[in-house]
Design a protein around this motif. Sequence first.
Motif, PDB file in Angstrom:
ATOM      1  N   ALA A 240       0.832  -1.208   0.000  1.00 27.99           N
ATOM      2  CA  ALA A 240       0.000   0.000   0.000  1.00 27.99           C
ATOM      3  C   ALA A 240       0.864   1.255   0.000  1.00 27.99           C
ATOM      4  CB  ALA A 240      -0.927  -0.001   1.220  1.00 27.99           C
ATOM      5  N   HIS A 241       1.918   1.241   0.802  1.00 26.02           N
ATOM      6  CA  HIS A 241       2.786   2.421   0.886  1.00 26.02           C
ATOM      7  C   HIS A 241       3.561   2.656  -0.412  1.00 26.02           C
ATOM      8  CE1 HIS A 241       2.693   1.941   5.514  1.00 26.02           C
ATOM      9  NE2 HIS A 241       1.859   2.884   5.135  1.00 26.02           N
ATOM     10  N   SER A 242       3.846   1.585  -1.143  1.00 27.59           N
ATOM     11  CA  SER A 242       4.592   1.727  -2.396  1.00 27.59           C
ATOM     12  C   SER A 242       3.675   1.925  -3.596  1.00 27.59           C
ATOM     13  CB  SER A 242       5.474   0.493  -2.622  1.00 27.59           C
ATOM     14  OG  SER A 242       4.679  -0.657  -2.851  1.00 27.59           O
ATOM     15  N   GLY A 243       2.360   1.781  -3.369  1.00 23.60           N
ATOM     16  CA  GLY A 243       1.417   1.930  -4.475  1.00 23.60           C
ATOM     17  C   GLY A 243       1.361   0.723  -5.394  1.00 23.60           C
ATOM     18  N   SER A 244       1.799  -0.444  -4.909  1.00 25.37           N
ATOM     19  CA  SER A 244       1.790  -1.672  -5.715  1.00 25.37           C
ATOM     20  C   SER A 244       0.409  -2.322  -5.610  1.00 25.37           C
ATOM     21  CB  SER A 244       2.881  -2.636  -5.230  1.00 25.37           C
ATOM     22  OG  SER A 244       4.148  -2.026  -5.272  1.00 25.37           O
ATOM     23  N   LEU A 245      -0.509  -1.865  -6.446  1.00 16.60           N
ATOM     24  CA  LEU A 245      -1.909  -2.243  -6.302  1.00 16.60           C
ATOM     25  C   LEU A 245      -2.142  -3.738  -6.445  1.00 16.60           C
ATOM     26  CD1 LEU A 245      -4.800  -1.321  -5.882  1.00 16.60           C
ATOM     27  CD2 LEU A 245      -4.960  -0.882  -8.340  1.00 16.60           C
ATOM     28  N   GLU A 246      -1.571  -4.346  -7.477  1.00 17.94           N
ATOM     29  CA  GLU A 246      -1.813  -5.773  -7.708  1.00 17.94           C
ATOM     30  C   GLU A 246      -1.279  -6.621  -6.555  1.00 17.94           C
ATOM     31  OE1 GLU A 246      -1.149  -9.063 -11.285  1.00 17.94           O
ATOM     32  OE2 GLU A 246      -0.801  -6.933 -11.662  1.00 17.94           O
ATOM     33  N   VAL A 247      -0.110  -6.259  -6.036  1.00 22.63           N
ATOM     34  CA  VAL A 247       0.461  -6.976  -4.895  1.00 22.63           C
ATOM     35  C   VAL A 247      -0.405  -6.774  -3.657  1.00 22.63           C
ATOM     36  CG1 VAL A 247       2.469  -7.172  -3.372  1.00 22.63           C
ATOM     37  CG2 VAL A 247       2.799  -6.797  -5.826  1.00 22.63           C
ATOM     38  N   LEU A 248      -0.853  -5.529  -3.456  1.00 20.45           N
ATOM     39  CA  LEU A 248      -1.705  -5.226  -2.305  1.00 20.45           C
ATOM     40  C   LEU A 248      -2.976  -6.067  -2.319  1.00 20.45           C
ATOM     41  CD1 LEU A 248      -2.761  -3.614   0.118  1.00 20.45           C
ATOM     42  CD2 LEU A 248      -3.559  -1.878  -1.515  1.00 20.45           C
ATOM     43  N   ILE A 249      -3.616  -6.174  -3.477  1.00 24.76           N
ATOM     44  CA  ILE A 249      -4.874  -6.914  -3.561  1.00 24.76           C
ATOM     45  C   ILE A 249      -4.681  -8.356  -3.104  1.00 24.76           C
ATOM     46  CG2 ILE A 249      -6.606  -7.840  -5.151  1.00 24.76           C
ATOM     47  CD1 ILE A 249      -6.269  -5.236  -6.780  1.00 24.76           C
ATOM     48  N   GLY A 250      -3.616  -8.989  -3.583  1.00 30.18           N
ATOM     49  CA  GLY A 250      -3.359 -10.376  -3.207  1.00 30.18           C
ATOM     50  C   GLY A 250      -3.190 -10.541  -1.710  1.00 30.18           C
ATOM     51  N   TYR A 251      -2.376  -9.696  -1.101  1.00 31.38           N
ATOM     52  CA  TYR A 251      -2.136  -9.816   0.339  1.00 31.38           C
ATOM     53  C   TYR A 251      -3.334  -9.359   1.153  1.00 31.38           C
ATOM     54  CZ  TYR A 251       2.739 -11.163  -0.190  1.00 31.38           C
ATOM     55  OH  TYR A 251       3.888 -11.846  -0.495  1.00 31.38           O
ATOM     56  N   ASP A 252      -4.040  -8.335   0.672  1.00 37.44           N
ATOM     57  CA  ASP A 252      -5.222  -7.851   1.391  1.00 37.44           C
ATOM     58  C   ASP A 252      -6.301  -8.931   1.448  1.00 37.44           C
ATOM     59  OD1 ASP A 252      -6.829  -5.371   2.415  1.00 37.44           O
ATOM     60  OD2 ASP A 252      -8.118  -6.291   0.894  1.00 37.44           O
ATOM     61  N   LEU A 253      -6.535  -9.614   0.339  1.00 41.07           N
ATOM     62  CA  LEU A 253      -7.541 -10.682   0.330  1.00 41.07           C
ATOM     63  C   LEU A 253      -7.142 -11.820   1.262  1.00 41.07           C
ATOM     64  CD1 LEU A 253      -8.422 -10.824  -3.484  1.00 41.07           C
ATOM     65  CD2 LEU A 253      -9.899 -10.021  -1.622  1.00 41.07           C
ATOM     66  N   ARG A 254      -5.861 -12.173   1.261  1.00 38.85           N
ATOM     67  CA  ARG A 254      -5.403 -13.241   2.161  1.00 38.85           C
ATOM     68  C   ARG A 254      -5.492 -12.797   3.619  1.00 38.85           C
ATOM     69  NH1 ARG A 254      -1.275 -13.334  -1.903  1.00 38.85           N
ATOM     70  NH2 ARG A 254      -1.460 -15.154  -3.262  1.00 38.85           N
ATOM     71  N   PHE A 255      -5.148 -11.535   3.865  1.00 40.12           N
ATOM     72  CA  PHE A 255      -5.199 -10.988   5.225  1.00 40.12           C
ATOM     73  C   PHE A 255      -6.605 -11.117   5.805  1.00 40.12           C
ATOM     74  CE2 PHE A 255      -6.375  -7.281   7.820  1.00 40.12           C
ATOM     75  CZ  PHE A 255      -5.503  -7.415   8.887  1.00 40.12           C
ATOM     76  N   TRP A 256      -7.606 -10.623   5.077  1.00 39.73           N
ATOM     77  CA  TRP A 256      -8.965 -10.645   5.597  1.00 39.73           C
ATOM     78  C   TRP A 256      -9.523 -12.058   5.653  1.00 39.73           C
ATOM     79  CZ3 TRP A 256     -11.248  -6.930   8.201  1.00 39.73           C
ATOM     80  CH2 TRP A 256     -10.755  -5.630   8.073  1.00 39.73           C
ATOM     81  N   ARG A 257      -9.119 -12.903   4.711  1.00 39.04           N
ATOM     82  CA  ARG A 257      -9.611 -14.284   4.746  1.00 39.04           C
ATOM     83  C   ARG A 257      -9.087 -14.999   5.986  1.00 39.04           C
ATOM     84  NH1 ARG A 257     -11.547 -17.631  -0.198  1.00 39.04           N
ATOM     85  NH2 ARG A 257     -12.682 -19.163   1.000  1.00 39.04           N
ATOM     86  N   GLU A 258      -7.804 -14.831   6.281  1.00 35.31           N
ATOM     87  CA  GLU A 258      -7.223 -15.492   7.446  1.00 35.31           C
ATOM     88  C   GLU A 258      -7.712 -14.850   8.745  1.00 35.31           C
ATOM     89  OE1 GLU A 258      -3.001 -15.863   7.118  1.00 35.31           O
ATOM     90  OE2 GLU A 258      -3.097 -16.856   5.158  1.00 35.31           O
ATOM     91  N   LEU A 259      -7.892 -13.526   8.727  1.00 36.74           N
ATOM     92  CA  LEU A 259      -8.378 -12.853   9.924  1.00 36.74           C
ATOM     93  C   LEU A 259      -9.804 -13.307  10.248  1.00 36.74           C
ATOM     94  CD1 LEU A 259      -7.515 -10.705  12.011  1.00 36.74           C
ATOM     95  CD2 LEU A 259      -8.642  -8.996  10.568  1.00 36.74           C
ATOM     96  N   SER A 260     -10.658 -13.379   9.232  1.00 34.48           N
ATOM     97  CA  SER A 260     -12.025 -13.853   9.463  1.00 34.48           C
ATOM     98  C   SER A 260     -12.040 -15.330   9.839  1.00 34.48           C
ATOM     99  CB  SER A 260     -12.893 -13.619   8.225  1.00 34.48           C
ATOM    100  OG  SER A 260     -12.420 -14.359   7.107  1.00 34.48           O
ATOM    101  N   GLY A 261     -11.002 -16.065   9.424  1.00 38.38           N
ATOM    102  CA  GLY A 261     -10.908 -17.486   9.758  1.00 38.38           C
ATOM    103  C   GLY A 261     -10.674 -17.744  11.239  1.00 38.38           C
ATOM    104  N   LEU A 262     -10.333 -16.694  11.985  1.00 40.20           N
ATOM    105  CA  LEU A 262     -10.092 -16.859  13.421  1.00 40.20           C
ATOM    106  C   LEU A 262     -11.348 -17.282  14.176  1.00 40.20           C
ATOM    107  CD1 LEU A 262      -7.813 -13.756  14.094  1.00 40.20           C
ATOM    108  CD2 LEU A 262      -7.104 -16.151  14.002  1.00 40.20           C
ATOM    109  N   VAL A 263     -12.527 -17.021  13.591  1.00 41.03           N
ATOM    110  CA  VAL A 263     -13.764 -17.433  14.270  1.00 41.03           C
ATOM    111  C   VAL A 263     -14.086 -18.898  13.997  1.00 41.03           C
ATOM    112  CG1 VAL A 263     -14.721 -15.107  14.204  1.00 41.03           C
ATOM    113  CG2 VAL A 263     -15.285 -16.716  12.377  1.00 41.03           C
ATOM    114  N   GLY A 264     -13.363 -19.513  13.058  1.00 40.47           N
ATOM    115  CA  GLY A 264     -13.551 -20.938  12.798  1.00 40.47           C
ATOM    116  C   GLY A 264     -14.818 -21.278  12.046  1.00 40.47           C
ATOM    117  N   ASN A 265     -15.351 -20.329  11.246  1.00 39.06           N
ATOM    118  CA  ASN A 265     -16.564 -20.583  10.465  1.00 39.06           C
ATOM    119  C   ASN A 265     -16.266 -20.312   8.999  1.00 39.06           C
ATOM    120  OD1 ASN A 265     -19.116 -20.288   9.111  1.00 39.06           O
ATOM    121  ND2 ASN A 265     -20.107 -20.033  11.098  1.00 39.06           N
TER     122      ASN A 265
END
Length: 226
Positions: free
Chosen positions: A127-152
Amino acid sequence: MPGSGAVTRNTLRQQIADALRDEVLAGRLPPGTEFTVKQIAEQYEVSATPVREALVDLSAQGLLESVQHRGFRVRVFSVDDYRGMIEARTLIVDGIFRQLVERGTAPGSGEMLVSVRRRAEEACRAAHSGSLEVLIGYDLRFWRELSGLVGNAYISDFLHRIRVQCWVFAVPHLKAAPDLHTGLWSGHNELVDAVTRADAAEVRSLVHAYNQRALDWAAGLKAVGA
């Protein structure tokens, strides 16, 4: 070996769906782009069957639309669609963190938090470097794993689908912005820190600010007739 053909086809179907989703998210298949099963099959040098199945899957996820007698088209989302996505995303994320506060994280969450933090660091860097395509990949994984903490898994999958749609809408507008890096959210590290501390008030504050930022951005697009 019986059934091996079906396994191969299903694997190919998923690979094609993933590849096309990445093309849409990267903006290389912009909203409104039309194509046929035959064109995609020739592009990937595969048979029509797994391609058709992959395109139907992406249509079910809301990324493509079937165009009668013409094939498929990348869905065009409006600003109002995007606002609806943000509102839905807000409700889901609020529910996720409420459950984390009330019930705690799912078993094995310690290791998951380590992985979430790695995703957060990479997303912030992009995000800080403006690398949009890279950000999207990590952002999607971040939220998927974060939401996975509830185990549903149902909650994680639903949130992931909405987040993909949000990015599909946002990418063309972000790419057209002269100051791309200033419009990208980079609060991943702060959020995972608050989750790790089980600081419910800070989590709510960060998520509220994050969603409000998206709504304000949408209002700006609406104002200029985007």
